[in-house]
Design an enzyme around this catalytic site. Structure first.
Site, mmCIF file in Angstrom:
data_model
loop_
_atom_site.group_PDB
_atom_site.id
_atom_site.type_symbol
_atom_site.label_atom_id
_atom_site.label_comp_id
_atom_site.label_asym_id
_atom_site.label_seq_id
_atom_site.Cartn_x
_atom_site.Cartn_y
_atom_site.Cartn_z
ATOM 1 N N GLY A 1 0.928 -0.762 0.134
ATOM 2 C CA GLY A 1 -0.145 0.075 0.020
ATOM 3 C C GLY A 1 1.656 1.471 -0.113
ATOM 4 N N GLU B 1 4.427 -6.552 2.051
ATOM 5 C CA GLU B 1 4.336 -6.288 0.123
ATOM 6 C C GLU B 1 3.903 -5.408 -0.397
ATOM 7 O OE1 GLU B 1 0.158 -8.133 1.425
ATOM 8 O OE2 GLU B 1 1.024 -10.522 1.417
ATOM 9 N N PRO B 2 5.050 -4.619 -0.602
ATOM 10 C CA PRO B 2 4.572 -3.804 -1.687
ATOM 11 C C PRO B 2 4.666 -3.879 -2.770
ATOM 12 C CG PRO B 2 6.863 -4.046 -1.229
ATOM 13 C CD PRO B 2 6.001 -5.217 -0.276
ATOM 14 N N GLY B 3 3.536 -3.242 -3.288
ATOM 15 C CA GLY B 3 4.163 -4.268 -5.627
ATOM 16 C C GLY B 3 3.660 -2.218 -6.667
ATOM 17 N N ARG B 4 3.210 -1.435 -5.883
ATOM 18 C CA ARG B 4 2.904 -0.085 -6.618
ATOM 19 C C ARG B 4 4.361 0.160 -6.468
ATOM 20 N NH1 ARG B 4 -1.821 2.684 -7.330
ATOM 21 N NH2 ARG B 4 -2.910 1.576 -6.327
ATOM 22 N N ARG C 1 -6.556 3.190 -15.553
ATOM 23 C CA ARG C 1 -6.281 3.755 -14.039
ATOM 24 C C ARG C 1 -7.537 5.250 -13.549
ATOM 25 N NH1 ARG C 1 -2.888 4.984 -11.457
ATOM 26 N NH2 ARG C 1 -4.393 3.663 -8.556
ATOM 27 N N CYS D 1 -13.278 3.834 -28.203
ATOM 28 C CA CYS D 1 -14.910 4.726 -28.822
ATOM 29 C C CYS D 1 -15.275 5.125 -27.857
ATOM 30 C CB CYS D 1 -15.289 3.797 -30.166
ATOM 31 S SG CYS D 1 -16.523 4.723 -30.929
ATOM 32 N N GLU D 2 -14.816 6.155 -26.875
ATOM 33 C CA GLU D 2 -15.200 6.281 -25.842
ATOM 34 C C GLU D 2 -14.226 7.478 -25.156
ATOM 35 O OE1 GLU D 2 -16.226 3.169 -23.151
ATOM 36 O OE2 GLU D 2 -16.322 4.108 -21.010
ATOM 37 N N TYR E 1 -0.616 -1.707 -11.944
ATOM 38 C CA TYR E 1 -1.674 -1.877 -12.412
ATOM 39 C C TYR E 1 -2.390 -1.252 -13.476
ATOM 40 C CZ TYR E 1 -1.417 -2.812 -7.582
ATOM 41 O OH TYR E 1 -0.915 -3.763 -6.502
HETATM 42 N N1 LLP Z 1 -0.949 -7.340 -0.976
HETATM 43 C C1 LLP Z 1 -2.867 -7.156 -0.472
HETATM 44 C C2 LLP Z 1 -2.806 -8.683 0.468
HETATM 45 C C3 LLP Z 1 -3.373 -6.035 -1.459
HETATM 46 O O1 LLP Z 1 -4.548 -6.727 -1.279
HETATM 47 C C4 LLP Z 1 -2.411 -5.503 -2.250
HETATM 48 C C5 LLP Z 1 -3.206 -4.825 -3.516
HETATM 49 C C6 LLP Z 1 -0.917 -5.802 -2.148
HETATM 50 C C7 LLP Z 1 -0.673 -6.006 -1.271
HETATM 51 C C8 LLP Z 1 0.220 -4.360 -2.657
HETATM 52 O O2 LLP Z 1 -0.446 -3.682 -2.016
HETATM 53 P P1 LLP Z 1 0.539 -2.348 -2.789
HETATM 54 O O3 LLP Z 1 1.914 -1.834 -2.466
HETATM 55 O O4 LLP Z 1 0.626 -2.692 -5.017
HETATM 56 O O5 LLP Z 1 -0.754 -0.565 -3.331
HETATM 57 N N2 LLP Z 1 -6.086 -1.932 -8.985
HETATM 58 C C9 LLP Z 1 -5.527 -0.887 -7.645
HETATM 59 C C10 LLP Z 1 -4.930 -1.606 -6.296
HETATM 60 C C11 LLP Z 1 -5.684 -2.571 -5.774
HETATM 61 C C12 LLP Z 1 -4.370 -2.682 -5.466
HETATM 62 C C13 LLP Z 1 -5.462 -4.359 -4.821
HETATM 63 N N3 LLP Z 1 -4.275 -5.194 -3.418
HETATM 64 C C14 LLP Z 1 -4.463 0.844 -8.613
HETATM 65 O O6 LLP Z 1 -4.305 0.421 -8.548
HETATM 66 O O7 LLP Z 1 -4.492 1.941 -7.570
#
Ligand code: LLP
Length: 470
Positions: A281, A323-326, A367, A398-399, A428
C-alpha cells in the site's frame, strides 16, 4: 487566471490549481522518472541508455518500458530497509505483490534479489513458479480461491496460504489432509481501517469482501478453528489496509487492533502468532501532488509502531511481513506512445485545451478512467522551444472517458509522429489491460545498459482472433 511571471499570456483556466506552470516544459520533473532516464544530447529521452526513438524502432509503439536497474534497486531498497529496521525486533520479510505487474522475468529478478512473491490467483502463481521463484517464498492470497488453486499451492510447496473467510478454513484443511501435508496459514483479518492516499477511515463496520472481522469476534473464532485442525499450522495474521498510502497513521491503528487480537488469541488458546504481515500500500509519486516517503523512513516508522504496540501489550515481537507492489513496479516503468492527432478545443475566453491522441489509451491504462488517477507526461522524441500548452492525452478508443493524462503541460507544437512518455505506469496498468475495441495489448520491454529486451511480446490481431471460434 493563473498567476505567472511571464504574464497573462500564459494563463489558462483549463489547468487545475495543483498543476504548476512549468519553468521548463522540456525538463524531467524530479522524482517522477526512473533512475536511468535522462535527455540525450539530441534532446530525445533516453531510458537505460537507449533513446525513445530506438526503443520504438525496435519493438513498435506503444511500449511499456521497464528500467531494470530502477525496478530491482527499489525492490532491494524495500528489502534492505525493512530487514534493517526490524532486525532489533524479530526481523521482517518483503514480498513483491505480483498483482501490480508480473512476468516470468520479474519473478526471476525478485527471486535473485531475495524477495518473496505475493500471488492472489493460480495464474499469478504459475508465472511466479515458471519464473523460478522458490515456492516456499510465495504466499497465496485470494478471497475466492478454487480447490484447484489451493491444491496446486500445497502440491508445489507454496510457503503460506492466506485464509480469507471462516468457511475457507475447512476447505484448506480438508485438501491438506487429503494430500497428507500441513498447510501453513495466515488469517487475513479486517481491522476496520481503510486507507487511500492521505486519508484513512477507521470504523467498526467492514463493508467489503476481504478478510475476517476482528470486531465481530469472527477472527478469534477463525484462529480457534484453525488450531483445531491438525493439517493446518497457524503462522499468524495478515492485514492489508489499502493502497497509495502516504502516511503510516492508518498502519498504526491497524497494527494496534491486530496486535490486540494476537493478545486475545494468546490468552484464549495459549498460542502465539509468530508472523504478522501488514500487506502493501505504500504510495508513489504520479505527479507534483504526491510526496512519497523513502523505504527507510517507512520501515523505521513502522518498526517503531510495532515496538511500541508490542511493548504496551507485553507481546513477543512477531516476524513482520510486507508486500509492496506499486512502490516497486510503478516508478520503474513508463509508457511510450506515438502521437496521432492533436486538436485544440476552446473552452472559454482564457481556457483552451490541446487534445493529444495517442496509439493506446484506456486499454493499457484504465487507472485514469477507473480511479480518477492523475498522471503526468513529457515530450520524449525531442525538446521544443514552443510555449507550454495545457494538454489532455487521450487514447484511440471509442469512448470519451478514454483519457490517459487528464491535465499536463506539453510544448504547444506537439504533433503527429512525436513520442510522448507517461511515467509511473509500472503498477496496475499492464496488469489491468484489456482488449477493448480489439486493440492488441502493447509490448513490455526491459532496458538496461543500452539493451532493449522484450519481456512480453505485443499482441497481434491473430492473437485476438485465435480464440474466436467463428
Ligand atoms: N497485499 C495485498 C493483500 C493486497 O491486496 C495488495 C493490493 C498489495 C499487497 C499491494 O498493494 P500496493 O503496494 O501495490 O499498493 N488496482 C488498484 C490497486 C489495487 C490494490 C489491490 N491490492 C490501483 O490501480 O490503484
Amino acid at each position: 487566471m493563473r498567476a505567472h511571471e511571464a504574464g497573462a499570456l500564459h494563463g489558462n483556466d483549463a489547468a487545475p490549481t495543483w498543476l504548476p506552470y512549468p519553468a521548463d516544459v522540456n525538463a524531467l520533473i524530479p522524482g517522477l522518472f526512473s533512475q536511468q532516464t535522462r535527455r540525450g544530447d539530441d534532446g530525445a529521452l533516453e531510458i537505460g541508455g537507449v533513446s525513445a526513438h530506438a526503443i520504438l524502432q525496435q519493438v513498435g509503439s506503444p511500449a511499456f518500458v521497464i528500467d531494470e536497474e530502477d525496478f530491482r534497486a527499489r525492490a532491494r531498497a524495500f528489502k534492505d530497509a525493512f530487514e534493517t529496521a526490524f532486525a532489533p525486533l524479530n526481523g521482517a520479510h518483503v514480498s513483491y505483490a505480483a498483482k501490480a505487474f508480473i512476468a516470468t522475468r520479474i519473478a526471476r529478478w525478485m527471486a535473485e534479489d531475495g524477495l518473496g512473491l505475493d500471488v492472489c490467483t493460480g495464474g499469478e502463481m504459475a508465472v511466479g513458479l515458471r519464473g523460478g521463484m522458490p515456492a516456499d517464498r510465495m504466499t497465496l492470497h485470494g478471497n475466492n480461491k478454487s480447490d484447484a488453486e489451493i491444491e496446486r499451492a500445497l502440491t508445489e510447496g507454496v510457503g503460506r496460504i492466506v485464509i480469507d473467510s471462516l468457511e475457507e478454513i475447512d476447505r484448506v484443511a480438508d485438501i491438506a489432509e487429503r494430500l497428507g501435508t500441513t498447510a501453513h496459514v495466515l488469517l487475513r483479518v479486517t481491522s476496520g481501517v481503510e486507507a487511500h492516499t492521505h486519508e484513512f477511515i477507521a470504523t467498526a463496520h467492514e463493508d467489503q469482501k476481504f478478510g475476517i472481522s476482528i470486531t465481530t469476534g469472527d477472527a478469534l473464532t477463525a484462529a480457534e478453528d484453525v488450531l483445531k485442525r491438525p493439517s493446518l499450522h497457524l503462522d499468524g495474521l495478515h492485514s492489508h489496509i489499502g493502497s497509495q498510502i502516504f502516511d503510516t497513521h492508518g498502519f498504526e491503528v491497524a497494527a494496534r487492533r491486530v496486535l490486540a487480537l494476537v493478545k486475545r488469541i494468546q490468552e484464549t488458546t495459549g498460542r502465539t502468532c509468530e508472523h504478522l504481515v501488514l500487506g502493501g500500500g505504500f504510495g508513489v509519486m504520479y505527479n507534483t501532488q504526491h510526496t512519497p516517503s523513502t523505504p527507510t523512513a517507512l520501515a523505521d516508522s513502522l518498526a517503531e509502531i510495532i515496538r511500541i504496540e508490542c511493548t504496551d501489550l507485553d507481546l513477543p515481537f512477531p516476524v513482520l511481513g510486507f508486500e509492496p507492489g506499486r512502490a516497486i513496479a510503478g516508478p520503474s516503468t513508463q509508457t511510450l506512445y506515438t502521437v496521432g492527432t492533436t486538436k485544440m478545443v476552446e473552452l472559454g475566453p482564457a481556457q483552451r485545451r490541446l487534445y493529444v491522441s495517442v496509439d493506446g489509451g484506456m486499454s493499457d491504462n484504465i487507472r485514469t478512467a477507473l480511479y480518477d488517477a492523475d498522471y503526468s507526461c513529457l515530450l520524449a522524441s525531442r525538446t521544443s522551444d514552443a510555449e507550454p500548452a495545457v494538454v489532455r492525452v487521450v487514447g484511440k478508443h471509442c469512448e470519451s472517458g478514454d483519457i490517459v493524462v487528464k491535465d499536463e503541460y506539453l510544448p504547444a507544437d506537439v504533433h503527429r509522429g512525436d513520442i510522448i512518455t507517461v511515467p509511473v505506469t509500472g503498477a496496475y496498468c499492464y496488469s489491468l489491460a484489456s482488449n477493448y475495441n480489439h486493440v492488441p495489448r502493447p509490448v513490455v520491454v526491459s532496458v538496461a545498459d543500452g539493451e532493449v529486451s522484450p519481456m512480453i511480446r505485443r499482441e497481434t490481431e491473430d492473437d485476438l482472433l485465435a480464440r474466436d471460434l467463428g
